[in-house]
Motif scaffolding. Sequence first.
Motif, mmCIF file in Angstrom:
data_model
loop_
_atom_site.group_PDB
_atom_site.id
_atom_site.type_symbol
_atom_site.label_atom_id
_atom_site.label_comp_id
_atom_site.label_asym_id
_atom_site.label_seq_id
_atom_site.Cartn_x
_atom_site.Cartn_y
_atom_site.Cartn_z
ATOM 1 N N GLN A 68 -3.320 0.377 31.210
ATOM 2 C CA GLN A 68 -4.683 -0.141 31.357
ATOM 3 C C GLN A 68 -5.349 0.413 32.612
ATOM 4 O OE1 GLN A 68 -5.454 -4.438 30.730
ATOM 5 N NE2 GLN A 68 -6.176 -4.443 32.848
ATOM 6 N N TYR A 93 -8.890 -1.914 27.728
ATOM 7 C CA TYR A 93 -8.282 -3.243 27.841
ATOM 8 C C TYR A 93 -7.861 -3.718 26.456
ATOM 9 C CZ TYR A 93 -7.709 -8.242 28.652
ATOM 10 O OH TYR A 93 -7.208 -9.510 28.712
ATOM 11 N N HIS A 94 -6.603 -4.138 26.339
ATOM 12 C CA HIS A 94 -6.090 -4.619 25.063
ATOM 13 C C HIS A 94 -5.348 -5.949 25.208
ATOM 14 C CE1 HIS A 94 -7.143 -0.864 23.063
ATOM 15 N NE2 HIS A 94 -6.511 -0.184 24.004
ATOM 16 N N GLU A 134 -0.714 -3.716 27.843
ATOM 17 C CA GLU A 134 -1.253 -3.733 29.195
ATOM 18 C C GLU A 134 -0.865 -2.479 29.977
ATOM 19 O OE1 GLU A 134 -1.885 -7.535 32.067
ATOM 20 O OE2 GLU A 134 0.197 -6.987 31.663
#
Length: 439
Positions: A162, A151-152, A159
């Motif tokens: 993800q 997750y960023h 995204e």
Amino acid sequence: MLTEIAAGDAVALCRSSQLFARGQKVFPAGVTRATIDREPHPIYVARGEGAYLVDVDEARLLDLNNNFTTLLHGHGFKPVVEAVCELLAAGTCFSNPTRYEIALAELLTSRIPAIERIRFVNTGTEAVMFAIKAARAFTGRSAIARFAGAYHGAYDWAEAGQNGFDIRLDGSRNARLGYRGAPSEIANDVLVLDFNDADGLDDTIAAHASRIAAILIDPMPSRAGLLEPQPVFIERIMDVANRHGILIIADEVLNLRQSYAGASARYRLKPDFVVAGKIIGGGFPIGAIGGNAEVMSVFGGDPSSPVVSQGGTFSANPVSMVAGLKAMEAATPAVFDRLERQGDWLRAELSAVARKHGAAFSVTGAASLLRIHPRATPPTTYAEAAPTPPDIAAMRSLSRHFREKGILLPHDAAACLSTPMGDDELEHVVATFEQFLVD
């Protein structure tokens, strides 16, 4: 009289439910964050007290969430409270800089080896977004490589991937986009890799190296399972990046709490950028992009036309700066060492309890972070950690059991410790887990 008391209790016990009913009239799905547990309704909080929170129904819960790992010192940490209260009368935000941002920047650059220069923003999502932009500006390339499951934040390019990838007809990987309607072209500029797959890095990166600006990595990806990075994997990332002129962005928004110097230093990763947030704000909104002076120069130059323009009305606001400074000043090497010992003990005890009862549960994590998995062997890859529907049901059952016993455990069982926690709290967690397995 008894009837009156029972009626009063019924009203008191459903205050969270009542608030949720009100929320459903003004918020999509009744809440303002997708990460809120709504089964059967959210727990609405009245106040926090050290390692505990108290909900609107006056239930007292040991907090293993700590606002998604943000609160290293728990709730109501006195040095932060006193400093913020003193500051409020002097002003909460200005268009001009204050001395507080310099003080926090000096602290962070003095303890995190990869950070020589830093810029503050308001969230981890913003920090990742600007780090990607900076890497593109510095290299002149547009694509990024990232690892499946990590997750960023909510930036489109961070995204994508993800939730993994799909296989194209030619056998290549197509990053799954974050939402329906996202521009399909994004997938062309996001290369999805497998965490801990050292052997697969060389060929995959080489085929796209001329387009890749940066490798985006969470050194121990939480959402992907708190996977421990293998040393050879870390070494291979640095080797591949160096050979192809690719920058490394270490997303430590969550994992900065792994040591006094952060997660990259712990795992001997030498990134060009470090993205930070959560604990560095002392409980207030914050994000930061740091790196060596050369790569961070893209934010500088001519003030009227920097290579990458980074602003933000509330960036480096004095409240977040002061709160963060007090929280981080209190996060000494001795504090991190104590949290490490507590985390080691708790992970070992939970694992021992699972083995004792022959239960198919394992525990991952490091320092003050841990995650319980409904599988007998700790996962080392995202594919192994990705939960099946039965896994999700089992973990929700575990979370409900913990809540009934006075512990707030996130439904994915990704938990963290805070400095107010002592032996009694840790033993309560172990005993509650064992009771779940026995019952």
